[in-house]
Structure formats: structure tokens, C-alpha cells
Scaffold this motif. Structure first.
Motif, PDB file in Angstrom:
ATOM      1  N   ALA A  32       0.840  -1.198   0.000  1.00 27.73           N
ATOM      2  CA  ALA A  32       0.000   0.000   0.000  1.00 27.73           C
ATOM      3  C   ALA A  32       0.876   1.249   0.000  1.00 27.73           C
ATOM      4  N   PHE A  33       1.949   1.211   0.789  1.00 28.04           N
ATOM      5  CA  PHE A  33       2.855   2.356   0.874  1.00 28.04           C
ATOM      6  C   PHE A  33       3.494   2.620  -0.481  1.00 28.04           C
ATOM      7  N   ALA A  34       3.969   1.558  -1.119  1.00 26.89           N
ATOM      8  CA  ALA A  34       4.687   1.720  -2.389  1.00 26.89           C
ATOM      9  C   ALA A  34       3.741   2.231  -3.484  1.00 26.89           C
ATOM     10  N   VAL A  85      -5.811  -2.510  -7.078  1.00 27.02           N
ATOM     11  CA  VAL A  85      -6.319  -2.495  -5.697  1.00 27.02           C
ATOM     12  C   VAL A  85      -6.151  -3.867  -5.060  1.00 27.02           C
ATOM     13  N   ARG A  86      -6.364  -4.903  -5.848  1.00 28.78           N
ATOM     14  CA  ARG A  86      -6.205  -6.241  -5.286  1.00 28.78           C
ATOM     15  C   ARG A  86      -4.774  -6.420  -4.783  1.00 28.78           C
ATOM     16  N   TYR A  87      -3.822  -5.807  -5.513  1.00 29.23           N
ATOM     17  CA  TYR A  87      -2.426  -5.912  -5.105  1.00 29.23           C
ATOM     18  C   TYR A  87      -2.116  -4.986  -3.934  1.00 29.23           C
ATOM     19  N   ALA A  88      -2.573  -3.740  -4.021  1.00 29.79           N
ATOM     20  CA  ALA A  88      -2.080  -2.706  -3.098  1.00 29.79           C
ATOM     21  C   ALA A  88      -3.101  -2.276  -2.056  1.00 29.79           C
ATOM     22  N   GLY A  89      -4.311  -2.791  -2.101  1.00 29.88           N
ATOM     23  CA  GLY A  89      -5.313  -2.444  -1.092  1.00 29.88           C
ATOM     24  C   GLY A  89      -5.547  -0.941  -1.022  1.00 29.88           C
ATOM     25  N   MET A  90      -5.504  -0.420   0.202  1.00 33.60           N
ATOM     26  CA  MET A  90      -5.798   0.994   0.419  1.00 33.60           C
ATOM     27  C   MET A  90      -4.825   1.917  -0.325  1.00 33.60           C
ATOM     28  N   GLY A  91      -3.645   1.415  -0.639  1.00 30.57           N
ATOM     29  CA  GLY A  91      -2.690   2.227  -1.385  1.00 30.57           C
ATOM     30  C   GLY A  91      -3.265   2.697  -2.707  1.00 30.57           C
ATOM     31  N   ALA A  92      -4.147   1.881  -3.294  1.00 32.13           N
ATOM     32  CA  ALA A  92      -4.776   2.273  -4.552  1.00 32.13           C
ATOM     33  C   ALA A  92      -6.217   2.734  -4.356  1.00 32.13           C
ATOM     34  N   LEU A  94      -7.413   4.575  -1.686  1.00 30.52           N
ATOM     35  CA  LEU A  94      -7.559   5.849  -0.994  1.00 30.52           C
ATOM     36  C   LEU A  94      -7.325   7.081  -1.864  1.00 30.52           C
ATOM     37  N   PRO A  95      -6.325   7.072  -2.769  1.00 31.37           N
ATOM     38  CA  PRO A  95      -6.146   8.261  -3.625  1.00 31.37           C
ATOM     39  C   PRO A  95      -7.406   8.512  -4.469  1.00 31.37           C
ATOM     40  N   ILE A  96      -7.500   9.680  -5.033  1.00 29.53           N
ATOM     41  CA  ILE A  96      -8.699  10.055  -5.776  1.00 29.53           C
ATOM     42  C   ILE A  96      -8.938   9.152  -6.992  1.00 29.53           C
ATOM     43  N   THR A  97      -7.870   8.498  -7.469  1.00 27.17           N
ATOM     44  CA  THR A  97      -8.030   7.531  -8.561  1.00 27.17           C
ATOM     45  C   THR A  97      -8.909   6.363  -8.105  1.00 27.17           C
ATOM     46  N   GLY A  98      -8.784   5.984  -6.824  1.00 25.00           N
ATOM     47  CA  GLY A  98      -9.608   4.911  -6.275  1.00 25.00           C
ATOM     48  C   GLY A  98     -11.061   5.329  -6.159  1.00 25.00           C
ATOM     49  N   PHE A  99     -11.261   6.611  -5.855  1.00 28.49           N
ATOM     50  CA  PHE A  99     -12.621   7.140  -5.796  1.00 28.49           C
ATOM     51  C   PHE A  99     -13.265   7.081  -7.178  1.00 28.49           C
ATOM     52  N   ALA A 100     -12.470   7.418  -8.187  1.00 29.66           N
ATOM     53  CA  ALA A 100     -12.972   7.324  -9.567  1.00 29.66           C
ATOM     54  C   ALA A 100     -13.350   5.886  -9.893  1.00 29.66           C
ATOM     55  N   ASN A 101     -12.528   4.940  -9.460  1.00 28.68           N
ATOM     56  CA  ASN A 101     -12.823   3.521  -9.674  1.00 28.68           C
ATOM     57  C   ASN A 101     -14.162   3.143  -9.037  1.00 28.68           C
ATOM     58  N   ALA A 102     -14.411   3.668  -7.833  1.00 28.46           N
ATOM     59  CA  ALA A 102     -15.639   3.321  -7.109  1.00 28.46           C
ATOM     60  C   ALA A 102     -16.883   3.889  -7.786  1.00 28.46           C
ATOM     61  N   ILE A 103     -16.721   4.929  -8.602  1.00 30.71           N
ATOM     62  CA  ILE A 103     -17.868   5.494  -9.321  1.00 30.71           C
ATOM     63  C   ILE A 103     -18.029   4.826 -10.689  1.00 30.71           C
ATOM     64  N   VAL A 104     -16.892   4.645 -11.381  1.00 31.21           N
ATOM     65  CA  VAL A 104     -16.974   4.146 -12.754  1.00 31.21           C
ATOM     66  C   VAL A 104     -17.349   2.660 -12.788  1.00 31.21           C
ATOM     67  N   ALA A 105     -16.854   1.880 -11.805  1.00 31.44           N
ATOM     68  CA  ALA A 105     -17.144   0.434 -11.829  1.00 31.44           C
ATOM     69  C   ALA A 105     -18.650   0.152 -11.768  1.00 31.44           C
ATOM     70  N   PRO A 106     -19.399   0.724 -10.813  1.00 29.00           N
ATOM     71  CA  PRO A 106     -20.848   0.472 -10.845  1.00 29.00           C
ATOM     72  C   PRO A 106     -21.530   1.076 -12.066  1.00 29.00           C
ATOM     73  N   ALA A 107     -21.017   2.205 -12.564  1.00 30.76           N
ATOM     74  CA  ALA A 107     -21.622   2.787 -13.771  1.00 30.76           C
ATOM     75  C   ALA A 107     -21.525   1.803 -14.931  1.00 30.76           C
ATOM     76  N   MET A 108     -20.350   1.133 -15.052  1.00 30.16           N
ATOM     77  CA  MET A 108     -20.185   0.120 -16.102  1.00 30.16           C
ATOM     78  C   MET A 108     -21.099  -1.073 -15.856  1.00 30.16           C
ATOM     79  N   GLU A 109     -21.125  -1.501 -14.589  1.00 28.04           N
ATOM     80  CA  GLU A 109     -21.868  -2.708 -14.230  1.00 28.04           C
ATOM     81  C   GLU A 109     -23.361  -2.558 -14.533  1.00 28.04           C
TER      82      GLU A 109
END
Lengths: 153, 353
Positions: A32-34, A85-92, A94-109
Motif C-alpha cells: 500500500a505504501f509503495a 487495488v487487489r495488489y495494493a489495497g488501500m494504497g490504490a 484511498l487516492p482520488i483515482t480509487g474514488f474514480a474507480n468506485a464510481i466508474v465500476a458500478p456505472a459500467m456494471e
């Protein structure tokens, strides 16, 4: 007994905690740190670029965030970001890129369920709690600030 | 009327408190398995009838995709079957309202019952098929079971492209489907694979409430059913060449051995778990192992049934296990009830040597 009693339940939970593999906390924290560090460093790079173009630090923050959101969204669309995210958990996450993932993934689904009841209604299924409690937290912090430091002048 | 009531009672078909035996020995005459891309790269790849296709990436698949596996497996199992279609179709999967099964049944034109025992649906279906054939209600029964990774994730967890880290106890829902035709002994021939007995499971709850640890939730149910089956039949694990559990995966399998050991039953080397057989766990990031209703169906069809037909395995007890949770129940803090149904198979192949 089909539904185990309290004593039996407790004994089984204890048995399970002996058998279940340990969560590799140290490894996860290092990853996560890396990865989190690399994403933030990329963000710094983008922001520095905007400041070189003549924006102030405050002005540069907005286009930087927008570009990182775009970056996270495109990687989600390409099916890559969930692997990060599967690799880095919160490292990926928590940043705003992860927030984008949380919006775009359900939009696709939920695109298949239509633009209104699918994308529109369910896009915030994952990120909704972040928005609700983020807003709530900012109100609480703002109120605390007001009580401690008085009204802004 | 009174003459009918006074007619001879049929031979006793139950042993012990809860195990059915089938004197007419219904046969498994046909089977077929269809798996997804990841599953088709695993160690059992050669045993599946269709597999390894499907996209590596791409937009999330719709409900129709989940129905495709069961339908393809059913078509393959029925292909070239003489004497018309089966009289009954018993099927199940993991999604709400059993839609994949019913969407497949829509195209099959066979009277159908949808079954739900989560990942224990396979043995529920085979036991009921044997019941219908042994009871003389059907000549042939089609049993289909399927699961589909992406649609199960959407229903039970998160959108497919949403990134999240699973704990090490989590299991991976397999994209897999299998179809079986159970028929009377006259059709299956003397050397077919017979369904000898079945022990329906009780719903057991030991208080596990973590949806990322279903193996632990299901192990007590498997232990209960195996114990009752052995007690009813007066057998020990050594009477079976293999005792195959559905999808306890790594953690659940270990707990099953401990729970049965405490009750004086040593599984020893007789036990194997389908959740540990489907994937190459060094290459596939499936954590504790696989799961899903279609998984143990496809593994059983690809690995155990051919061995039973050839006589390499003489007697096998299949214990499919299901976690009976929904996203609503676990968010409301309920623990996870589980069930395991056992079905015993016997090889009709002549003894070697």
C-alpha cells in the motif's frame, strides 16, 4: 442442534481463528505504501507541471485532481484498476483515482439496466457512503473549528 | 378402494434416521461440463467438455451470460440421447429467482423445477432425480447446476471492476456449469454409474457471519451430514474410495477434518475438496480456493465420474456444501446458515484383476 448454542459457537470461532491463515498485514502495508506513494508522486508531478504553466498551488490542485480522476476512470474502463487495488489495497483505494474507480465500476456494471435506473440510480452504490460520511465529517470538523477558533474573519 | 389401501407396502427405502437408498439403482447415463476461461486453464482442463473460452476483459456481462453455461451443458448432455427428452429438469444456480436456470429451461422445453441449496444444489438435484426415477415417476431426469463469476459478484459483493482486497479466507466463485441425465437401470446398463443412496442435509449454523469465510460457515454442515450418512449406513470413511466435499476450500477442509476427528471419524486420505481441485492456486489468485454451485458439478463431472465409469473409483460419497446467505442477511448482521447434502455413487464397471 442445527443452530449451535453460545458455548459451541464460541468454541468454533476459536477453532477457526487457529486454522484460518493470518492476514499478511506487513506485506499489505508495504504494498500500500509503495503503490499509494507512486500514485501520489504522479499527482505531484502533474501539479508541478500545472504550476510551471503559471498556476498557483491552489489553482493547480483542481486540474490535477481532474486529471487523476480521468486516469483512474480510464484504467477502470480498461479493467486494470481493480487489479491494482487487489495488489495494493488501500494504497490504490484511498487516492482520488480509487474514488474514480468506485464510481466508474458500478456505472459500467449497471449500464445494462438503463441510463436512468441503471447508471443514474446505482452509480453511487459503492462511493455513496464516502460522500455521505465525508460530508458529515467535514461538518463536524468545521463545527469544532468554529467552537475553538471562533468565526472566520 | 380398500384393496388399494391394503396393497403391499413398498420395500423400505430408508436406512437409519435419514438416508434414502434406491433399490432400483438409478444410473447416471450422461453428463457434460462447461467452464469459463480461468477454469479452463486449471489442472482439470482436459476433463471439461467445453472450456477456456470467454473474454479476459471487457464490459460486465449481463444475466443472459449466466444462463449460457447451463444451457450449453444441458444441450451437450442431451445431444444424441435416444428415446426423447427427459420428463423432468431439476436445476439451480446462485442468482436471485434462479434466473439462469429458468432462462436455460425456457429453451429446453422440459418440465422444470428450480432448486436452491446454494452450492449444495448439485446433490439436492441428483438425490431428487434418483427419487423420481426410483419411484417410477420419470424414466429420465435432467439435472443442471451452474454458477457464473461476474454475475455472482454483482449480486453478492461488488461491481466487477471495483477494486477491493479480499482476505485470505475468501473463495472465488467459479464460472462453471454441468448437466447430468439420471435414468433407470434398464437404460444405464449393468456397468453404469449408479446412485446408491442419499442423505439430505440439515441446515446448520455455528455463528460464522463473515461472507469472506464461507468455508468455515459450511464445514459444520458437511461434518453433520457425513456423520449422519455414515451412522445411518453403518459405514466408515474407509468404505469409500473418496469422500468429495463441494467447496470448503482450504480453511473449511481443515475445519471439517477437525470436527469429524472430534466425533471419532478419521477422513484420512479419503477426503478431497472440489474447491482445491479446479484452479491452479499458484497461478490463479483465488485465495482459499474456488466455490460456486457449478464448480463441484463440473469438477465431479470432469474428475470423479470418468473414474467411476472406468472402475478406478468404486464408491464415492459426494457432499456438496452450500452457504445460505444473501447480501441483505449479512449486512443485517445475521450469521450464515449452511447445508450439505450427500449422495453415494457406485461403479458398475467390472472389478479389475
Amino acid at each position: 442442534m442445527a443452530k449451535a448454542d453460545e458455548r459451541e459457537r464460541r468454541r468454533y470461532l476459536e477453532l477457526r481463528s487457529r486454522v484460518a491463515p493470518r492476514h499478511p498485514r506487513l506485506r499489505n502495508a508495504a504494498r500500500a505504501f509503495a503503490v499509494g506513494g507512486l500514485i501520489c508522486a504522479a499527482g505531484e508531478g502533474v501539479m508541478t507541471y500545472f504550476m510551471r504553466l503559471g498556476l498557483s498551488a491552489d489553482q493547480a490542485a483542481l486540474p490535477t485532481a481532474a486529471l487523476l480522476v480521468l486516469f483512474g476512470s480510464v484504467l477502470t474502463g480498461l479493467g486494470v484498476y481493480d487489479r491494482w487495488v487487489r495488489y495494493a489495497g488501500m494504497g490504490a483505494s484511498l487516492p482520488i483515482t480509487g474514488f474514480a474507480n468506485a464510481i466508474v465500476a458500478p456505472a459500467m456494471e449497471f449500464r445494462r439496466e438503463g441510463w436512468v435506473m441503471g447508471v443514474g440510480a446505482r452509480m453511487f452504490e459503492v462511493a455513496g457512503p464516502v460522500i455521505v460520511f465525508g460530508t458529515l465529517a467535514s461538518v463536524v470538523v468545521g463545527l469544532g473549528w468554529y467552537l475553538l477558533a471562533g468565526p472566520a474573519r | 378402494m380398500s384393496a388399494l389401501l391394503a396393497g403391499p407396502r413398498p420395500a423400505a427405502r430408508r436406512v437409519g434416521a435419514g438416508t434414502w437408498t434406491f433399490p432400483s439403482r438409478p444410473r447416471l447415463v450422461r453428463w457434460a461440463s462447461v467452464v469459463g476461461r480461468l477454469e479452463g486453464e486449471g489442472p482439470l482442463a482436459a476433463g471439461f467438455d467445453e472450456g477456456g473460452r470467454g473474454r479476459r476483459r471487457g464490459p460486465p456481462r449481463g444475466a443472459a451470460a449466466a444462463a449460457a453455461g447451463g444451457r450449453r451443458a444441458a444441450r451437450r448432455a442431451l445431444d444424441g440421447l435416444k428415446g426423447g427428452p427427459p420428463e423432468l429438469h431439476l436445476g439451480g444456480d446462485l442468482l436471485d429467482q434462479n434466473t439462469p436456470t429458468h432462462f436455460a429451461a425456457r429453451d429446453l422445453d422440459i418440465p422444470a423445477f428450480g432448486l436452491f441449496s446454494a452450492c449444495a444444489t448439485l446433490t439436492a438435484g441428483l438425490a431428487e432425480a434418483a427419487l423420481a426415477v426410483d419411484g417410477g415417476f420419470c424414466r429420465r431426469v435432467l439435472v443442471t447446476v451452474s454458477s457464473h463469476h461476474e454475475t455472482a459478484e454483482r449480486q453478492y459483493r461488488f461491481p466487477i471492476e471495483f477494486g477491493h482486497q479480499r482476505p485470505a479466507t475468501a473463495q472465488w466463485t467459479a464460472t462453471a456449469a454441468a448437466a447430468f441425465v439420471v435414468a433407470g437401470a434398464e437404460e444405464g446398463g449393468a456397468d453404469g454409474v449408479a446412485i446408491a443412496s442419499a442423505t439430505p442435509g440439515r441446515v446448520i449454523d455455528y455463528g460464522i457471519s463473515d461472507p469472506y469465510d464461507m468455508g468455515s460457515a459450511m464445514a459444520p454442515a458437511a461434518a453433520d451430514t457425513i456423520e449422519r450418512h455414515l451412522r445411518d449406513t453403518g459405514r466408515s470413511p474407509r468404505d469409500y474410495d473418496a469422500i468429495v466435499t463441494g467447496d470448503l476450500a482450504e480453511v473449511g477442509s481443515e475445519l471439517l477434518r477437525i470436527l469429524l476427528g472430534e466425533r471419532g471419524i478419521e477422513l484420512g486420505d479419503r477426503h478431497e475438496d472440489c474447491g482445491l481441485l479446479l484452479y491452479d492456486r499458484r497461478r490463479h489468485d483465488v485465495h482459499a480456493g474456488g466455490s460456486g454451485a457449478g464448480q463441484c458439478a463440473a469438477v465431479f463431472a470432469a474428475r470423479h465420474l470418468p473414474a467411476l465409469r472406468a472402475g478406478r473409483l468404486r464408491r464415492v460419497l459426494l457432499v456438496a456444501t452450500g452457504a445460505l446467505l444473501s447480501p441483505t442477511t449479512y449486512r443485517q448482521g445475521e450469521s450464515i446458515p449452511a447445508v450439505a447434502h450427500a449422495v453415494a455413487f457406485e461403479s458398475g464397471a467390472p472389478e479389475a484383476g
